[in-house]
Design a protein around this motif. Structure first.
Motif, PDB file in Angstrom:
ATOM      1  N   THR A 128      10.486  -0.643 -12.199  1.00 57.46           N
ATOM      2  CA  THR A 128      11.465  -1.690 -12.491  1.00 57.46           C
ATOM      3  C   THR A 128      12.580  -1.113 -13.349  1.00 57.46           C
ATOM      4  N   PRO A 129      13.738  -0.832 -12.769  1.00 59.27           N
ATOM      5  CA  PRO A 129      14.893  -0.534 -13.607  1.00 59.27           C
ATOM      6  C   PRO A 129      15.404  -1.849 -14.212  1.00 59.27           C
ATOM      7  N   VAL A 130      15.728  -1.814 -15.509  1.00 63.52           N
ATOM      8  CA  VAL A 130      16.215  -3.008 -16.206  1.00 63.52           C
ATOM      9  C   VAL A 130      17.488  -2.638 -16.953  1.00 63.52           C
ATOM     10  N   PHE A 131      18.519  -3.453 -16.791  1.00 62.05           N
ATOM     11  CA  PHE A 131      19.769  -3.285 -17.519  1.00 62.05           C
ATOM     12  C   PHE A 131      19.872  -4.428 -18.520  1.00 62.05           C
ATOM     13  N   ASN A 132      19.990  -4.072 -19.807  1.00 62.96           N
ATOM     14  CA  ASN A 132      19.878  -5.013 -20.899  1.00 62.96           C
ATOM     15  C   ASN A 132      21.136  -4.964 -21.760  1.00 62.96           C
ATOM     16  N   LYS A 133      21.536  -6.129 -22.288  1.00 57.07           N
ATOM     17  CA  LYS A 133      22.713  -6.203 -23.159  1.00 57.07           C
ATOM     18  C   LYS A 133      22.424  -7.160 -24.308  1.00 57.07           C
ATOM     19  N   ILE A 134      22.634  -6.689 -25.537  1.00 56.16           N
ATOM     20  CA  ILE A 134      22.583  -7.580 -26.698  1.00 56.16           C
ATOM     21  C   ILE A 134      23.878  -8.395 -26.673  1.00 56.16           C
ATOM     22  N   ILE A 145      15.260  -5.242 -11.807  1.00 57.16           N
ATOM     23  CA  ILE A 145      15.240  -5.069 -10.349  1.00 57.16           C
ATOM     24  C   ILE A 145      13.887  -4.472  -9.959  1.00 57.16           C
ATOM     25  N   PRO A 146      12.835  -5.316  -9.891  1.00 60.55           N
ATOM     26  CA  PRO A 146      11.501  -4.819  -9.553  1.00 60.55           C
ATOM     27  C   PRO A 146      11.424  -4.327  -8.102  1.00 60.55           C
ATOM     28  N   ILE A 147      10.824  -3.162  -7.923  1.00 61.46           N
ATOM     29  CA  ILE A 147      10.533  -2.616  -6.594  1.00 61.46           C
ATOM     30  C   ILE A 147       9.020  -2.443  -6.537  1.00 61.46           C
ATOM     31  N   ARG A 148       8.378  -3.087  -5.558  1.00 66.39           N
ATOM     32  CA  ARG A 148       6.924  -3.120  -5.528  1.00 66.39           C
ATOM     33  C   ARG A 148       6.362  -2.616  -4.191  1.00 66.39           C
ATOM     34  N   PHE A 149       5.157  -2.046  -4.317  1.00 69.69           N
ATOM     35  CA  PHE A 149       4.413  -1.485  -3.179  1.00 69.69           C
ATOM     36  C   PHE A 149       2.975  -2.001  -3.247  1.00 69.69           C
ATOM     37  N   GLY A 150       2.210  -1.755  -2.190  1.00 75.68           N
ATOM     38  CA  GLY A 150       0.767  -1.960  -2.225  1.00 75.68           C
ATOM     39  C   GLY A 150       0.288  -3.352  -1.901  1.00 75.68           C
ATOM     40  N   SER A 151      -1.045  -3.494  -1.969  1.00 70.94           N
ATOM     41  CA  SER A 151      -1.758  -4.743  -1.729  1.00 70.94           C
ATOM     42  C   SER A 151      -1.524  -5.265  -0.309  1.00 70.94           C
ATOM     43  N   ASP A 152      -1.453  -4.327   0.652  1.00 71.52           N
ATOM     44  CA  ASP A 152      -1.269  -4.655   2.071  1.00 71.52           C
ATOM     45  C   ASP A 152      -0.059  -5.548   2.343  1.00 71.52           C
ATOM     46  N   ARG A 153       0.990  -5.350   1.558  1.00 69.05           N
ATOM     47  CA  ARG A 153       2.230  -6.085   1.754  1.00 69.05           C
ATOM     48  C   ARG A 153       3.366  -5.085   1.878  1.00 69.05           C
ATOM     49  N   PRO A 154       4.466  -5.479   2.532  1.00 69.98           N
ATOM     50  CA  PRO A 154       5.588  -4.549   2.672  1.00 69.98           C
ATOM     51  C   PRO A 154       6.260  -4.281   1.317  1.00 69.98           C
ATOM     52  N   THR A 155       6.911  -3.142   1.230  1.00 75.37           N
ATOM     53  CA  THR A 155       7.704  -2.819   0.047  1.00 75.37           C
ATOM     54  C   THR A 155       8.741  -3.913  -0.165  1.00 75.37           C
ATOM     55  N   SER A 156       8.909  -4.310  -1.418  1.00 73.08           N
ATOM     56  CA  SER A 156       9.867  -5.378  -1.716  1.00 73.08           C
ATOM     57  C   SER A 156      10.738  -4.989  -2.903  1.00 73.08           C
ATOM     58  N   ALA A 157      11.900  -5.613  -2.976  1.00 76.11           N
ATOM     59  CA  ALA A 157      12.810  -5.469  -4.114  1.00 76.11           C
ATOM     60  C   ALA A 157      13.250  -6.875  -4.516  1.00 76.11           C
ATOM     61  N   THR A 158      13.292  -7.089  -5.813  1.00 75.13           N
ATOM     62  CA  THR A 158      13.664  -8.399  -6.353  1.00 75.13           C
ATOM     63  C   THR A 158      14.792  -8.202  -7.355  1.00 75.13           C
ATOM     64  N   ILE A 159      15.609  -9.201  -7.509  1.00 80.31           N
ATOM     65  CA  ILE A 159      16.569  -9.217  -8.602  1.00 80.31           C
ATOM     66  C   ILE A 159      16.240 -10.417  -9.462  1.00 80.31           C
ATOM     67  N   GLY A 160      16.300 -10.226 -10.783  1.00 79.90           N
ATOM     68  CA  GLY A 160      15.955 -11.309 -11.694  1.00 79.90           C
ATOM     69  C   GLY A 160      16.971 -11.443 -12.809  1.00 79.90           C
TER      70      GLY A 160
END
Length: 166
Positions: A123-129, A144-159
């Motif tokens: 998870t790369p995270v960009f932070n600002k005070i 920006i989480p990027i996840r693998f495993g658990s019999d699921r496709p690779t995913s990317a999220t923005i939060g």
């Protein structure tokens, strides 16, 4: 002449308030936040939070700054999912990482991710005070989480994340 007279009487002039003390290193800070995943994309398409369900996370962490420029962080994030009138802790994320001070109150966090759901990744995270207080600082972040495993496709999220540093 008035200046000499004032000097003899110990006149008081307005002074600039003292600047905050310079932090010493290593230095530890804690933080609490609220995380809203916004959209996840994988090979099946995209999925947005707030549509058929709502997921919210509560990051709790400690940052150990070795120097002004580099540090280590450990974070735990319980994630709650509300759907169809019920809610539950759907996942807990263990999130260690490296911190890099980018200057001007910006920080980059490069995190590893280990989820109780079986997923893992980075998870790369960009932070600002965004506001400095006397005892607390307020921040916003974009993970920006990027996840693998658990019999699921690779995913990317923005939060979107916000919180306090103390």
């Amino acid at each position: 002449m008035a200046l000499l007279s004032c000097l003899n009487r110990n006149c008081v002039f307005a002074q600039t308030p003292p600047s905050p003390p310079t932090p010493t290193y290593p230095r530890m800070v804690g933080y609490l936040g609220v995380l809203h995943p916004l959209m996840t994309v994988d090979e099946h398409g995209s999925e947005t939070n707030f549509s058929n369900y709502y997921v919210v996370g509560f990051p709790i962490g400690l940052n150990l700054w070795k120097t002004k420029q580099i540090g280590f962080s450990v974070e735990i994030v319980p994630l709650i999912r509300a759907q169809d009138g019920t809610s539950r802790v759907a996942n807990v994320l263990f999130h260690p990482g490296v911190l890099v001070n980018l200057g001007h109150d910006f920080t980059f966090a490069g995190r590893l991710a280990f989820e109780t759901s079986g997923r893992y990744g980075v998870t790369p995270v960009f932070n600002k005070i965004v506001r400095h207080g006397q005892t607390l600082n307020y921040f916003v972040a974009v993970p920006i989480p990027i996840r693998f495993g658990s019999d699921r496709p690779t995913s990317a999220t923005i939060g979107f994340q916000f919180g306090i540093v103390f």
